[in-house]
Design a protein around this motif. Structure first.
Motif, PDB file in Angstrom:
ATOM      1  N   SER A   1       0.796  -0.999  -0.185  1.00  0.00           N
ATOM      2  CA  SER A   1      -0.238  -0.388   0.105  1.00  0.00           C
ATOM      3  C   SER A   1       0.636   1.354  -0.108  1.00  0.00           C
ATOM      4  O   SER A   1       0.469   2.580  -0.344  1.00  0.00           O
ATOM      5  N   SER A   2       2.467   1.154   0.889  1.00  0.00           N
ATOM      6  CA  SER A   2       2.884   2.713   0.471  1.00  0.00           C
ATOM      7  C   SER A   2       3.783   2.590  -0.797  1.00  0.00           C
ATOM      8  O   SER A   2       4.558   3.265  -0.728  1.00  0.00           O
ATOM      9  N   LEU A   3       3.668   1.769  -2.128  1.00  0.00           N
ATOM     10  CA  LEU A   3       4.231   1.720  -2.973  1.00  0.00           C
ATOM     11  C   LEU A   3       3.812   3.200  -3.802  1.00  0.00           C
ATOM     12  O   LEU A   3       2.897   3.298  -3.921  1.00  0.00           O
ATOM     13  N   PRO A   4       4.974   3.685  -4.185  1.00  0.00           N
ATOM     14  CA  PRO A   4       5.138   4.824  -5.478  1.00  0.00           C
ATOM     15  C   PRO A   4       4.361   4.072  -6.940  1.00  0.00           C
ATOM     16  O   PRO A   4       4.701   3.009  -6.948  1.00  0.00           O
ATOM     17  N   HIS A   5       3.909   5.009  -7.593  1.00  0.00           N
ATOM     18  CA  HIS A   5       3.168   4.124  -8.691  1.00  0.00           C
ATOM     19  C   HIS A   5       4.491   2.741  -9.328  1.00  0.00           C
ATOM     20  O   HIS A   5       3.428   1.966 -10.419  1.00  0.00           O
TER      21      HIS A   5
END
Length: 258
Positions: A147-151
């Protein structure tokens, strides 16, 4: 391996995809191109089962899967990256890939929901998951919650999960869209590597014609939901129908029909 016959979808009075018949062979990367609104992603949705067709069929290895759900088609060997985006967003990147690997291992279907009880018994699964993360240049993010990953990293994880599921058909819908200049080459390198396996079929929706020219063995062109060109990349790109489509002008055949 994969074939659509007269595949059609209507939304009210609008025909978004109109009687598209096309076969896709193993060992071939087919790029699907066309202007915005041509029906490319809708065609992908029909193949992968995201939306039901109004008419026509989809067959995989000679089996009609037209009435199968998206998940059933995935189990049969159709893999589409975006379908996997939200898999366990609160688990780590490694845990997501490990679950995908585990789902494909022999006997996993008989274990039902008992995945958690055997989690620690499969060092080989973890090793395979780590190898896939290395292939997509995400080793450093292994312990990061999805959920915290960048695009850009989410797009790479989509490909990692798709690789873990070992599909027969890989479907990529603008795989580098929204990615940084540094991240995009990683995805393209992965697709190049997948092309080397001549038992796999790859479909690619892509707007960047330099990418299409480099990767595609074949190009099909959709315009107003219709298949208007199909063939060798150089010939298709140079054809009047494609030039007209990308300029937003209806092909001559369409004008005459009108």
């Amino acid at each position: 391996m994969l074939e659509t016959k007269d595949l059609t979808i209507r939304f009210g009075g609008h025909v978004a995809v109109s009687s598209v018949s096309c076969a896709f062979a193993p060992g071939t990367l087919t790029a699907i191109v066309g202007p915005n609104g041509a029906g490319k992603t809708t065609y992908f949705n029909l193949i992968s089962g995201q939306i039901p067709a109004s008419e026509g069929t989809v067959t995989l290895n000679g089996v009609d899967i037209s009435r199968h759900s998206a998940s059933s088609r995935a189990k049969a060997g159709l893999g589409r990256a975006f379908q996997l985006t939200n898999l366990f967003p609160n688990l780590s990147v490694l845990e997501n890939v490990r679950l995908a690997v585990q789902s494909m291992r022999s006997g996993a279907h008989r274990r039902g929901m008992n995945l958690w009880s055997i989690w620690s018994d499969h060092g080989a699964l973890t090793e395979r998951a780590r190898q896939i993360l290395q292939d997509v240049s995400m080793t450093a993010q292994a312990d990061v919650p999805v959920s915290s990953l960048p695009h850009g990293d989410q797009r790479k994880l989509e490909v990692a999960l798709l690789m873990a599921l070992e599909p027969q058909v890989f479907m990529f819908d603008e795989p580098t869209a929204g990615m940084s200049h540094d991240d995009a080459p990683v995805i393209l390198d992965l697709i190049r590597a997948l092309k080397k396996d001549k038992t796999k079929t790859i479909l690619l929706v892509e707007h960047k014609m330099d990418v299409v020219r480099e990767l595609a063995d074949r190009i099909i062109v959709l315009h107003n939901g219709q298949l208007v060109a199909d063939g060798d990349p150089a010939e298709v790109i140079a054809s009047p129908v494609v030039q007209q489509a990308y300029l937003g002008v209806a092909p001559e055949a369409t004008k005459e029909a009108a």
